[in-house]
Design an enzyme around this catalytic site. Sequence first.
Site, PDB file in Angstrom:
ATOM      1  N   SER A 251       0.784  -1.205  -0.003  1.00 55.68           N
ATOM      2  CA  SER A 251       0.020   0.044   0.022  1.00 55.68           C
ATOM      3  C   SER A 251       0.992   1.089   0.144  1.00 55.68           C
ATOM      4  O   SER A 251       2.134   1.100  -0.107  1.00 55.68           O
ATOM      5  CB  SER A 251      -0.883  -0.058   1.358  1.00 55.68           C
ATOM      6  N   LYS A 252       0.257   2.498   0.111  1.00 53.86           N
ATOM      7  CA  LYS A 252       0.924   3.797   0.207  1.00 53.86           C
ATOM      8  C   LYS A 252       2.108   3.694   1.078  1.00 53.86           C
ATOM      9  O   LYS A 252       2.940   4.335   0.989  1.00 53.86           O
ATOM     10  CB  LYS A 252      -0.096   4.759   0.147  1.00 53.86           C
TER      11      LYS A 252
END
Length: 504
Positions: A251-252
Amino acid sequence: MPNRLRFAPSPTGELHVGNARTAVFNWLFAKKYGGTLVLRIEDTDQARSDSRFEDLICRNLKWLGLDWQEGPDCGGPFGPYRQSSRTAIYARHALSLLEKGAAYRCFCSEEELGRQAREARQAGVTWKYPGTCRNLSASVVAQRLQDSHPSVIRLRVRSGKVVFQDLVHGEMKFDSAVLGDPILVRSNGMPTYNYAVVVDDGSMKISHVVRGDDHLSNTPRQVLIYEALGWPLPVFAHLSTILGPDRTRLSKRHGATSLQHFLDLGILPEALLNYLTLLGWAPGEDQDEILSLEELVASFGIERVSKSAAVFDVHKLYFFNRHYLKECEPSRAVEWASAYLRREGLLEEVNSAVRQWVGLVVEAFLPGLDHLSQISQKAPQLWSFEAEKAVRDEGVRQVLSLPGAARVVDELRNQLSHEECDVVREWSSIVRSVKAASGQKGRKLFHPIRVALTGKDSGPELDKLVPIFEGGSQLELPHRIKDCRARVDEFYSAMLSQGLIPTV
Ligand code: GLU
């Protein structure tokens, strides 16, 4: 045989590498089996969907080298290919489900259902819709509709097992008792994801649904919707989750993971495509991991798609990128590198002389680059020669303390001082003369030459740098590049002022 596949992104953000991997696998399947790839835009979440992202996703997919035969941009026999334009189709099928009793209207308010769910959570039990409106009489339903009671349409889930085949996970079995009657159409008339996806995949005659395994838990509901519609099931293939290096879902938090980010970074599309195929698939034992497009298409197959999670390793991606950068047509790298240098204000007009010169810069720095945008960190050293500062640098000082170093610099300055000398053409003979006159060789010769020319104790090969300094000094660039003579003169003066030239 997979003959109709689809990639169905939601335009709610930039395309994440995980979704890009799904697109790549679908594309490879389509190529391998001569099938059709459909691009469908799933924009039913009106609040989060943005046509800007749709454009970006399409551009990024094309950049990666993918193509599709049906989609919002190119049309096709089963359009429209944007869910927001298909509301009438969803409504039509919902009506037929209502008519045959496979679905029903539910008037329960969101507040009421939310309260039930909260209470269940507090009591530690899982909540599912209790079927309050399942058996309302036709007259009650008609009356409520007449009174404009908001309602949703729910699927009447049958009892028993839900079974489907998954090419990656094998036969999957769920008990429908755990499901609750899912909403098909919301009170605002918009379809839910599970319903829209089935209507679309079914009516677009998709033979194989290849997608991320985050959708595996949605599939039993979708299977029940297929059954209710009386449509045959497609074959499913749910691809493994992609994890970050810490083995949590990528994810980010792990840094930028969108395709656009890698494009901006200067990752070649062929490197990213090759790398993405290895996330959850492996070539045969005797096969290299670096595979051309043709090789990928030829060797790709579902048999070696793994169900265990794949770890996204950016260093491995860089390894692939370094390989493809070395192989790529120089003009591509030059165009790209010029854009980065322009962005840094180091270039203005890129005419053919500048392009040729950037070619030399790229060639010199390429061996040390993971991705092309790093050129804008490396190249400024071509401009930033400051002898006074350089001679105070510790590494440079060490070089200058080598026996005979000052003599080497002095001889180099002498050699370069001949007005008529063509430094690029005569570079090897200049070095030979410095060697003869100073009596130094190997690192005792080359290191002092390097520091005098570059102000640094390491960097690209000198043979590559000399034409860059000489050529660059002739160009109209926003900032001047010093030629070899100016550099060595300046360096020598700085050594003098620092007392680094022995006076005999
Ligand atoms: N639109 C969904 C997503 O972006 C894909 C759904 C599907 O492939 O079934 O996750």
